[in-house]
Design a protein around this motif. Sequence first.
Motif, short mmCIF file in Angstrom:
data_model
loop_
_atom_site.label_atom_id
_atom_site.label_comp_id
_atom_site.label_asym_id
_atom_site.label_seq_id
_atom_site.Cartn_x
_atom_site.Cartn_y
_atom_site.Cartn_z
N ILE A 107 1.03 -0.67 0.30
CA ILE A 107 0.39 -0.12 -0.04
C ILE A 107 0.81 1.36 0.49
O ILE A 107 0.87 1.85 -0.90
N PHE A 108 1.62 1.36 0.72
CA PHE A 108 3.02 2.34 0.98
C PHE A 108 3.34 2.73 -0.13
O PHE A 108 3.61 4.01 -0.75
N GLU A 109 3.84 1.69 -1.37
CA GLU A 109 4.46 1.56 -2.26
C GLU A 109 3.56 2.65 -3.51
O GLU A 109 3.80 3.08 -4.20
N ALA A 110 2.27 1.74 -3.33
CA ALA A 110 1.36 2.08 -4.62
C ALA A 110 0.91 3.70 -4.15
O ALA A 110 0.45 4.33 -5.43
N VAL A 111 1.05 3.79 -2.63
CA VAL A 111 0.44 4.91 -3.04
C VAL A 111 1.53 6.51 -3.31
O VAL A 111 1.42 6.91 -3.72
N PHE A 115 2.30 6.71 -7.25
CA PHE A 115 1.42 7.89 -8.13
C PHE A 115 2.29 9.31 -7.40
O PHE A 115 1.80 10.54 -8.59
N LEU A 116 3.18 9.32 -6.75
CA LEU A 116 3.31 10.44 -6.90
C LEU A 116 5.14 10.75 -7.59
O LEU A 116 5.90 10.01 -7.92
N PRO A 117 5.53 12.18 -7.85
CA PRO A 117 7.21 12.61 -8.60
C PRO A 117 8.02 12.28 -7.66
O PRO A 117 8.27 11.44 -6.46
N ASP A 118 9.56 11.82 -8.18
CA ASP A 118 10.22 11.84 -7.62
C ASP A 118 10.90 12.39 -6.10
O ASP A 118 10.95 12.14 -5.04
N TRP A 119 10.78 13.09 -5.90
CA TRP A 119 11.08 14.35 -5.35
C TRP A 119 10.15 14.48 -4.23
O TRP A 119 10.36 14.04 -2.30
N VAL A 120 9.36 14.09 -4.40
CA VAL A 120 7.88 14.31 -3.30
C VAL A 120 8.69 12.50 -2.67
O VAL A 120 8.05 12.13 -1.00
N GLN A 121 8.65 11.47 -3.02
CA GLN A 121 8.63 10.44 -3.03
C GLN A 121 9.70 10.18 -1.65
O GLN A 121 9.72 9.67 -0.73
N ILE A 122 10.90 10.80 -2.57
CA ILE A 122 12.47 10.77 -1.92
C ILE A 122 12.29 11.65 -0.35
O ILE A 122 12.08 11.34 0.31
N THR A 123 11.54 12.90 -0.58
CA THR A 123 11.14 13.57 1.24
C THR A 123 10.00 12.78 1.76
O THR A 123 10.56 12.67 3.22
N VAL A 124 9.17 11.98 1.75
CA VAL A 124 8.46 11.75 2.26
C VAL A 124 9.18 9.88 2.81
O VAL A 124 9.03 10.22 3.93
N ILE A 125 9.76 9.55 2.23
CA ILE A 125 10.55 8.40 2.94
C ILE A 125 11.78 9.38 3.58
O ILE A 125 12.02 8.16 4.77
N ALA A 126 12.17 10.38 3.47
CA ALA A 126 13.13 11.10 4.43
C ALA A 126 13.23 10.90 5.50
O ALA A 126 13.24 11.21 6.60
#
Length: 108
Positions: free
Chosen positions: A14-18, A21-32
Amino acid sequence: MSTGVPLASVKSQIFEAVLGFLPDWVQITVIALVLLALVASWVVKLVRRVAARRAARGGAPDPAVTQYGSQGRGADYLGPYAPPRSPQSGADFLGSYAPPRRQGDGSV
């Protein structure tokens, strides 16, 4: 060669699916931010554990016992031998600095 058995848990899927859909910079920011929150919780837990050990070694009173004027137990507990508390205390009690009262003016 796929066996049809998922390798990740449902939560991570579920985390990966959400995040997918987001841009890479948002994905990296959320994971950080998630990793930062995890590390911060570990640091807070470690600091509290060290503080508890230091308090136990130093013989300092437990902060929960001394908080809010509670007496506690053991050596800190005086029971009926505790000195009486004066009901006249605090910010509204002036003590010897209070102005003298006049008779008959109706002031309190």
